[in-house]
Write a protein that holds these residues in place. Structure first.
Motif, PDB file in Angstrom:
ATOM      1  N   THR A   4      12.548   7.663  99.525  1.00 21.77           N
ATOM      2  CA  THR A   4      13.395   6.813 100.361  1.00 21.77           C
ATOM      3  C   THR A   4      13.842   5.614  99.531  1.00 21.77           C
ATOM      4  O   THR A   4      13.061   5.046  98.763  1.00 21.77           O
ATOM      5  CB  THR A   4      12.669   6.323 101.621  1.00 21.77           C
ATOM      6  N   VAL A   5      15.108   5.253  99.679  1.00 24.00           N
ATOM      7  CA  VAL A   5      15.693   4.122  98.955  1.00 24.00           C
ATOM      8  C   VAL A   5      16.229   3.123  99.966  1.00 24.00           C
ATOM      9  O   VAL A   5      17.085   3.463 100.790  1.00 24.00           O
ATOM     10  CB  VAL A   5      16.823   4.601  98.018  1.00 24.00           C
ATOM     11  N   ASP A   6      15.683   1.920  99.927  1.00 27.41           N
ATOM     12  CA  ASP A   6      16.078   0.859 100.864  1.00 27.41           C
ATOM     13  C   ASP A   6      16.018   1.342 102.314  1.00 27.41           C
ATOM     14  O   ASP A   6      16.912   1.068 103.128  1.00 27.41           O
ATOM     15  CB  ASP A   6      17.470   0.339 100.517  1.00 27.41           C
ATOM     16  N   GLY A   7      14.962   2.085 102.615  1.00 28.30           N
ATOM     17  CA  GLY A   7      14.701   2.510 103.982  1.00 28.30           C
ATOM     18  C   GLY A   7      15.357   3.802 104.408  1.00 28.30           C
ATOM     19  O   GLY A   7      15.082   4.299 105.507  1.00 28.30           O
ATOM     20  N   ALA A   8      16.229   4.388 103.576  1.00 25.39           N
ATOM     21  CA  ALA A   8      16.925   5.623 103.944  1.00 25.39           C
ATOM     22  C   ALA A   8      16.456   6.780 103.074  1.00 25.39           C
ATOM     23  O   ALA A   8      16.249   6.615 101.866  1.00 25.39           O
ATOM     24  CB  ALA A   8      18.434   5.447 103.795  1.00 25.39           C
ATOM     25  N   LEU A   9      16.300   7.942 103.674  1.00 19.71           N
ATOM     26  CA  LEU A   9      15.898   9.122 102.920  1.00 19.71           C
ATOM     27  C   LEU A   9      16.998   9.491 101.928  1.00 19.71           C
ATOM     28  O   LEU A   9      18.155   9.677 102.298  1.00 19.71           O
ATOM     29  CB  LEU A   9      15.626  10.294 103.868  1.00 19.71           C
ATOM     30  N   TRP A  10      16.633   9.608 100.658  1.00 24.96           N
ATOM     31  CA  TRP A  10      17.608   9.934  99.609  1.00 24.96           C
ATOM     32  C   TRP A  10      17.374  11.312  99.013  1.00 24.96           C
ATOM     33  O   TRP A  10      18.322  12.030  98.704  1.00 24.96           O
ATOM     34  CB  TRP A  10      17.549   8.866  98.510  1.00 24.96           C
ATOM     35  N   PHE A  11      16.110  11.695  98.865  1.00 21.99           N
ATOM     36  CA  PHE A  11      15.796  13.001  98.275  1.00 21.99           C
ATOM     37  C   PHE A  11      14.578  13.587  98.968  1.00 21.99           C
ATOM     38  O   PHE A  11      13.594  12.901  99.183  1.00 21.99           O
ATOM     39  CB  PHE A  11      15.514  12.856  96.771  1.00 21.99           C
ATOM     40  N   ASP A  12      14.651  14.858  99.280  1.00 23.02           N
ATOM     41  CA  ASP A  12      13.521  15.565  99.884  1.00 23.02           C
ATOM     42  C   ASP A  12      13.582  17.007  99.394  1.00 23.02           C
ATOM     43  O   ASP A  12      14.389  17.803  99.876  1.00 23.02           O
ATOM     44  CB  ASP A  12      13.595  15.514 101.409  1.00 23.02           C
ATOM     45  N   GLY A  13      12.774  17.316  98.394  1.00 27.20           N
ATOM     46  CA  GLY A  13      12.813  18.661  97.833  1.00 27.20           C
ATOM     47  C   GLY A  13      11.878  18.789  96.641  1.00 27.20           C
ATOM     48  O   GLY A  13      10.990  17.962  96.438  1.00 27.20           O
ATOM     49  N   GLU A  14      12.082  19.817  95.834  1.00 26.53           N
ATOM     50  CA  GLU A  14      11.265  20.070  94.651  1.00 26.53           C
ATOM     51  C   GLU A  14      11.805  19.267  93.478  1.00 26.53           C
ATOM     52  O   GLU A  14      13.002  19.323  93.169  1.00 26.53           O
ATOM     53  CB  GLU A  14      11.287  21.560  94.312  1.00 26.53           C
ATOM     54  N   ALA A  15      10.925  18.522  92.826  1.00 29.17           N
ATOM     55  CA  ALA A  15      11.323  17.709  91.678  1.00 29.17           C
ATOM     56  C   ALA A  15      10.217  17.711  90.637  1.00 29.17           C
ATOM     57  O   ALA A  15       9.036  17.912  90.956  1.00 29.17           O
ATOM     58  CB  ALA A  15      11.643  16.283  92.112  1.00 29.17           C
ATOM     59  N   SER A  16      10.602  17.472  89.394  1.00 23.87           N
ATOM     60  CA  SER A  16       9.625  17.427  88.308  1.00 23.87           C
ATOM     61  C   SER A  16       9.452  16.035  87.724  1.00 23.87           C
ATOM     62  O   SER A  16       8.487  15.786  87.003  1.00 23.87           O
ATOM     63  CB  SER A  16      10.033  18.391  87.186  1.00 23.87           C
ATOM     64  N   CYS A  17      10.372  15.117  88.033  1.00 24.58           N
ATOM     65  CA  CYS A  17      10.303  13.788  87.427  1.00 24.58           C
ATOM     66  C   CYS A  17      11.071  12.785  88.268  1.00 24.58           C
ATOM     67  O   CYS A  17      12.142  13.094  88.796  1.00 24.58           O
ATOM     68  CB  CYS A  17      10.894  13.840  86.011  1.00 24.58           C
ATOM     69  N   VAL A  18      10.527  11.576  88.388  1.00 28.67           N
ATOM     70  CA  VAL A  18      11.211  10.460  89.031  1.00 28.67           C
ATOM     71  C   VAL A  18      11.180   9.292  88.057  1.00 28.67           C
ATOM     72  O   VAL A  18      10.134   8.976  87.480  1.00 28.67           O
ATOM     73  CB  VAL A  18      10.537  10.055  90.355  1.00 28.67           C
ATOM     74  N   LEU A  19      12.339   8.642  87.851  1.00 28.27           N
ATOM     75  CA  LEU A  19      12.453   7.529  86.920  1.00 28.27           C
ATOM     76  C   LEU A  19      13.028   6.300  87.612  1.00 28.27           C
ATOM     77  O   LEU A  19      13.862   6.427  88.515  1.00 28.27           O
ATOM     78  CB  LEU A  19      13.362   7.894  85.747  1.00 28.27           C
ATOM     79  N   PHE A  20      12.615   5.127  87.131  1.00 34.66           N
ATOM     80  CA  PHE A  20      13.128   3.852  87.628  1.00 34.66           C
ATOM     81  C   PHE A  20      13.506   3.009  86.418  1.00 34.66           C
ATOM     82  O   PHE A  20      12.657   2.718  85.572  1.00 34.66           O
ATOM     83  CB  PHE A  20      12.075   3.127  88.463  1.00 34.66           C
ATOM     84  N   GLY A  21      14.772   2.613  86.312  1.00 40.04           N
ATOM     85  CA  GLY A  21      15.230   1.889  85.143  1.00 40.04           C
ATOM     86  C   GLY A  21      15.675   0.474  85.452  1.00 40.04           C
ATOM     87  O   GLY A  21      16.452   0.246  86.374  1.00 40.04           O
ATOM     88  N   ASN A  22      15.182  -0.471  84.648  1.00 36.54           N
ATOM     89  CA  ASN A  22      15.634  -1.864  84.739  1.00 36.54           C
ATOM     90  C   ASN A  22      16.702  -2.152  83.692  1.00 36.54           C
ATOM     91  O   ASN A  22      17.486  -3.089  83.840  1.00 36.54           O
ATOM     92  CB  ASN A  22      14.439  -2.806  84.543  1.00 36.54           C
ATOM     93  N   VAL A  23      16.721  -1.347  82.632  1.00 38.42           N
ATOM     94  CA  VAL A  23      17.721  -1.455  81.572  1.00 38.42           C
ATOM     95  C   VAL A  23      18.239  -0.054  81.259  1.00 38.42           C
ATOM     96  O   VAL A  23      17.713   0.943  81.757  1.00 38.42           O
ATOM     97  CB  VAL A  23      17.133  -2.114  80.300  1.00 38.42           C
ATOM     98  N   GLY A  24      19.245   0.044  80.406  1.00 36.52           N
ATOM     99  CA  GLY A  24      19.890   1.324  80.182  1.00 36.52           C
ATOM    100  C   GLY A  24      19.148   2.279  79.282  1.00 36.52           C
ATOM    101  O   GLY A  24      19.049   3.474  79.570  1.00 36.52           O
ATOM    102  N   THR A  25      18.627   1.775  78.152  1.00 36.63           N
ATOM    103  CA  THR A  25      17.936   2.631  77.186  1.00 36.63           C
ATOM    104  C   THR A  25      16.446   2.608  77.483  1.00 36.63           C
ATOM    105  O   THR A  25      15.819   1.550  77.476  1.00 36.63           O
ATOM    106  CB  THR A  25      18.204   2.152  75.748  1.00 36.63           C
ATOM    107  N   ILE A  26      15.877   3.791  77.715  1.00 40.03           N
ATOM    108  CA  ILE A  26      14.503   3.867  78.185  1.00 40.03           C
ATOM    109  C   ILE A  26      13.589   4.478  77.134  1.00 40.03           C
ATOM    110  O   ILE A  26      13.975   4.655  75.975  1.00 40.03           O
ATOM    111  CB  ILE A  26      14.431   4.658  79.506  1.00 40.03           C
ATOM    112  N   THR A  27      12.384   4.815  77.524  1.00 37.74           N
ATOM    113  CA  THR A  27      11.367   5.341  76.634  1.00 37.74           C
ATOM    114  C   THR A  27      11.903   6.503  75.811  1.00 37.74           C
ATOM    115  O   THR A  27      12.573   7.388  76.311  1.00 37.74           O
ATOM    116  CB  THR A  27      10.148   5.807  77.443  1.00 37.74           C
ATOM    117  N   GLY A  28      11.575   6.475  74.502  1.00 37.94           N
ATOM    118  CA  GLY A  28      12.074   7.480  73.594  1.00 37.94           C
ATOM    119  C   GLY A  28      13.439   7.133  73.031  1.00 37.94           C
ATOM    120  O   GLY A  28      14.022   7.893  72.271  1.00 37.94           O
ATOM    121  N   GLY A  29      13.979   5.952  73.414  1.00 36.10           N
ATOM    122  CA  GLY A  29      15.289   5.538  72.942  1.00 36.10           C
ATOM    123  C   GLY A  29      16.426   6.294  73.586  1.00 36.10           C
ATOM    124  O   GLY A  29      17.536   6.364  73.053  1.00 36.10           O
TER     125      GLY A  29
END
Length: 332
Positions: free
Chosen positions: A192-217
């Motif tokens: 849920t994002v800001d109180g609303a359901l956004w995704f409900d299903g099978e997933a392998s990874c969830v990411l949250f980014g504060n900047v554009g370039t993330i782990t691993g460059g």
């Protein structure tokens, strides 16, 4: 090596207009001429009250940061990589005491995203005389992060990555480790994002980014900014080596949105529930496993010393964080 690293003998640097300056350093990390050159540079630049702390591991840093704050530090230099920066940022969040980054790690992603170079002389100059910006942090299950956080494939990948290989190859180590050792198994995931359901299903990874370039460059979030008051949120449905090879290939070239296995949105508060416990990570440091994640953006949580494009060639007195022009304010 001498203190002249920052001092022109014909025009000595002015005394720095701050009180106590603290250094919290990961003693196993290196930049330029090392910690001896850093000490000489700070003294040569006019720092008169220097608090000095060294730690063998990044998890020991918060205690030293708190000690520095208790002793009245008005500026904290952090020497190390993203793990060290994350631990110190978590402690400094909300304090208004500026953090100056000395990027002595492997990836140095937060510093890179902010334009802070892997150059000791310039990093010290930015710390003492650069612009003070109030930047956002993310917060996952009670702990702040500066670059990104993730769970599932991302957390497993970082947990499994060999430290020596990671140090030599950077982003290739993450991809290689991921494809060889982590299958990215799908798990029922509800977001849920800001109180609303956004995704409900099978997933392998969830990411949250504060900047554009993330782990691993990897440039995963094209629109991410650390002064937006929000976080980028991504979910992947890739499973197995073939899917992940395609997904990582798209991400590595800055085309995350083009992957059929990736969805991206933006929000301020996120709740994630997994059917099975998943390893999560913060700024490249693996943590424990969890079935639930509570994530939120923390606007203007941290004051960071950043390059100032409009700065004059000659150093200027350091302004207080509240007086600095151009400080970012969160949107919304």
């Amino acid at each position: 090596m001498s203190a002249s690293v920052l001092v022109d003998p014909d025009r000595p640097a002015p005394a720095v207009a701050v009180g106590a300056v603290a250094v919290v350093a990961h003693r196993k990390k290196n930049l330029g001429g090392g910690l001896d050159e850093l000490r000489a540079a700070l003294v040569g630049a006019g720092v008169e009250h220097l608090l000095w702390y060294e730690v063998p591991k990044s998890r020991k840093a918060p205690k030293k940061v708190r000690k520095a704050l208790d002793k009245g530090a008005e500026l904290v230099f952090v020497w190390g990589g993203d793990g060290m920066v994350q631990r110190c940022a978590d402690t400094l969040a909300g304090s208004r005491v500026p953090m100056a980054i000395l990027p002595a790690g492997t990836a140095n992603l937060f510093a890179t995203n902010l334009g802070i170079p892997e150059d000791l002389r310039e990093a010290v100059r930015i710390g003492l005389h650069g612009q003070r910006r109030r930047l956002d942090l993310g917060k996952l299950n009670g702990e702040h992060f500066a670059v990104m956080a993730g769970a599932g494939f991302d957390g497993d990948l970082i947990r499994e990555a060999d430290r020596e290989m990671k140090g030599r190859l950077g982003r290739l180590a993450y991809v290689w480790t991921g494809l060889r050792h982590v299958r990215g198994e799908l798990t029922r995931t509800r977001i849920t994002v800001d109180g609303a359901l956004w995704f409900d299903g099978e997933a392998s990874c969830v990411l949250f980014g504060n900047v554009g370039t993330i782990t691993g460059g990897i440039p995963a979030f094209d629109d991410a900014r650390p002064d937006s008051g929000s976080l980028e949120i991504g979910v992947s449905t890739a499973s197995g080596a073939v899917d992940w090879a395609r997904t990582l290939g798209k991400m590595a070239t800055g085309r995350s949105d083009d992957s059929k296995f990736v969805r991206i949105t933006r929000g301020r508060k996120v709740k994630v529930r997994f059917a099975d416990p998943k390893t999560y990570e913060l700024d490249g440091g693996a943590r424990s496993t969890a079935r639930k994640l509570k994530v939120r953006a923390v606007p203007a949580a941290l004051t960071v010393c950043c390059p100032d494009r409009d700065a004059e060639e000659a150093p200027v007195a350091v302004p207080g964080a509240d007086e600095c022009e151009g400080s970012a304010s969160p949107r919304g």
